[in-house]
Design an enzyme around this catalytic site. Structure first.
Site, PDB file in Angstrom:
ATOM      1  N   CYS A   2      -5.868   2.701 -14.316  1.00 41.68           N
ATOM      2  CA  CYS A   2      -6.258   3.256 -12.968  1.00 41.68           C
ATOM      3  C   CYS A   2      -6.872   4.736 -12.932  1.00 41.68           C
ATOM      4  O   CYS A   2      -7.492   5.050 -12.076  1.00 41.68           O
ATOM      5  CB  CYS A   2      -5.035   3.258 -12.293  1.00 41.68           C
ATOM      6  SG  CYS A   2      -3.693   4.540 -12.611  1.00 41.68           S
ATOM      7  N   CYS A  45       3.647   5.150 -17.007  1.00 42.27           N
ATOM      8  CA  CYS A  45       3.778   5.238 -15.372  1.00 42.27           C
ATOM      9  C   CYS A  45       5.076   4.777 -14.924  1.00 42.27           C
ATOM     10  O   CYS A  45       5.435   5.298 -13.781  1.00 42.27           O
ATOM     11  CB  CYS A  45       2.392   4.797 -14.945  1.00 42.27           C
ATOM     12  SG  CYS A  45       2.498   4.536 -13.018  1.00 42.27           S
ATOM     13  N   ALA A  95       7.188  -0.030  -3.299  1.00 46.37           N
ATOM     14  CA  ALA A  95       5.986   0.575  -3.738  1.00 46.37           C
ATOM     15  C   ALA A  95       4.694  -0.236  -3.456  1.00 46.37           C
ATOM     16  O   ALA A  95       4.539  -1.225  -4.237  1.00 46.37           O
ATOM     17  CB  ALA A  95       6.123   0.878  -5.346  1.00 46.37           C
TER      18      ALA A  95
END
Length: 406
Positions: free
Chosen positions: A211, A114, A20
């Site tokens: 974010c 998340c 990732a």
């Protein structure tokens, strides 16, 4: 290396690992290290939100600049790279829940959601679809064999970088496939590796903001997504006095002292400074009072995830002595964990905690060392003032004993 990806996999050249890649130095170094070790590495970057406003803003992750950086690093390493559109899923499972939680007077932790619902769920499924044996990330945390055929999670070597607070919801099944190669390194060592490898992101600043909050103001997100929930109301003292008005509970957090909007004359009536004690969204009230009223000796938890030995329901009736962490910026402290029903639990602290807020996470460890095992955690549903705590449930002040597998 304790985080070796070869523990349950074939030879490196026969082992595909999806990394990732956020575009930062940590995940870039992970991809580079695995490539150096001979693994079949595939880079994947998640596009999580409409990044238009945050494209060139430092301090936010997963934005346009970061996607560009991840793609450039992948090209430099000579590995395949894909950008996956997870915007709708991220909006549903992270952003909407974040706004709803704040509107209820809670203080949510979107990074946990998340990891729980996007990275270690949707992305992991994508990794499997790509034929991967493992999914690797740039988190500072370790995973090792537990001695019983499973995997266990441990705090990072570098306590200042440890990210276990945000990963407590990781399941045993997910741990079998997850790899965290940076758990045994410091940030300085990672940046030095990036320079050695020649990565352009070696000195890129770390992401610090949430974010999807490009302005740095989370209240803007809540007001946009849940405008009907932003209701003006009263600022009320613990003794019942109405001290002033507010524009919505979303503008306040438990433990807040400054920016209460009361004015010097009102605040000066009290001998002690005033703090936010509770947020009652149903009544649109912000309750304030002295610091002593913030003292908490117990927290009720919901949605508890247990990854220690046995099961949560098999814990002793009197509870288990642990180390508990109620904020990512606080060190773990001695506490006792008492299992409840249907994934609920009660954590009783040996010494008072201050500013414990519903919506935050409470994470469990088996010891207070930097490399302690992560036993799990849950979300704080409610707190009990020190005066209400049942004394017989309080643990001793000693640190929790080690309960590690050999």
């Amino acid at each position: 290396m304790t985080n070796s990806v070869s523990d349950h996999a074939p030879q490196p050249r026969e082992t595909r690992i999806v990394v990732a890649m956020s575009g930062g130095v940590d995940s870039s170094v992970v991809a580079a290290l695995l490539k150096e070790q001979g693994y079949d590495v595939v880079g994947v970057t998640m596009q999580l939100y409409d990044h238009g406003e945050a494209t060139h803003r430092q301090g936010a992750c997963c934005a346009g600049r970061d996607i560009h950086d991840a793609r450039s690093v992948a090209a430099r390493l000579g590995i395949p790279h894909f950008v996956l559109d997870y915007e709708s899923r991220f909006r549903e499972k992270v952003i909407d829940d974040f706004a709803a939680s704040y509107a209820k007077g809670e203080t949510p932790v979107p990074c946990v959601a998340c990891n729980q619902f996007i990275k270690f769920a949707d992305l992991m499924e994508t990794a499997k679809d790509l034929g991967a044996h493992a999914l690797a990330t740039g988190h500072y945390i370790s995973v090792r064999d537990d001695g019983h055929g499973g995997r266990a999670l441990y705090r990072a070597k570098d306590a200042s970088r440890d990210q276990s607070y945000f990963l407590f919801a990781t399941t045993r099944e997910q741990l079998r496939m997850l790899r965290f190669p940076l758990g045994d390194y410091t940030k300085a060592e990672v940046r030095e590796m990036a320079r050695r490898i020649g990565l352009e992101v070696a000195d890129k600043p770390d992401s610090q903001d949430i974010c999807f909050v490009p302005t740095g103001r989370y209240t803007d997100v809540v007001e946009k997504l849940a405008p009907a929930s932003v209701v003006p109301g009263e600022i009320v003292h613990l003794d019942g006095r109405v001290l002033g008005r507010h524009a919505g509970v979303i503008h306040y957090t438990i433990g807040q002292r400054r920016g209460l909007g009361l004015g010097a004359k009102v605040a000066g009536r009290d001998a002690e400074p005033l703090y936010v004690l509770r947020l009652d969204a149903a009544k649109a009230q912000v309750i304030v009072g002295p610091r002593d009223a913030l003292e908490t000796r117990a927290a009720k938890l919901r949605d508890v995830n247990w990854i220690g030995e046995g099961t949560l329901s098999s814990l002793p009736p009197e509870g288990l002595d642990i180390m508990a962490r109620v904020r990512s910026t606080r060190p773990p402290a001695p506490a006792r964990l008492i299992a409840g029903d249907d994934g609920d639990a009660l954590v009783v602290f040996a010494s008072s905690e201050f500013g414990v807020s519903p919506g935050q996470a409470c994470v469990f460890y088996d010891a207070d060392e930097n490399d302690a095992r992560v036993l799990g955690g849950g979300f704080i549903a409610a707190v009990e003032p020190a005066a209400m705590t049942v004394a017989s449930k309080a643990p001793t002040l000693r640190a929790a004993e080690r309960r590690r597998a050999p």
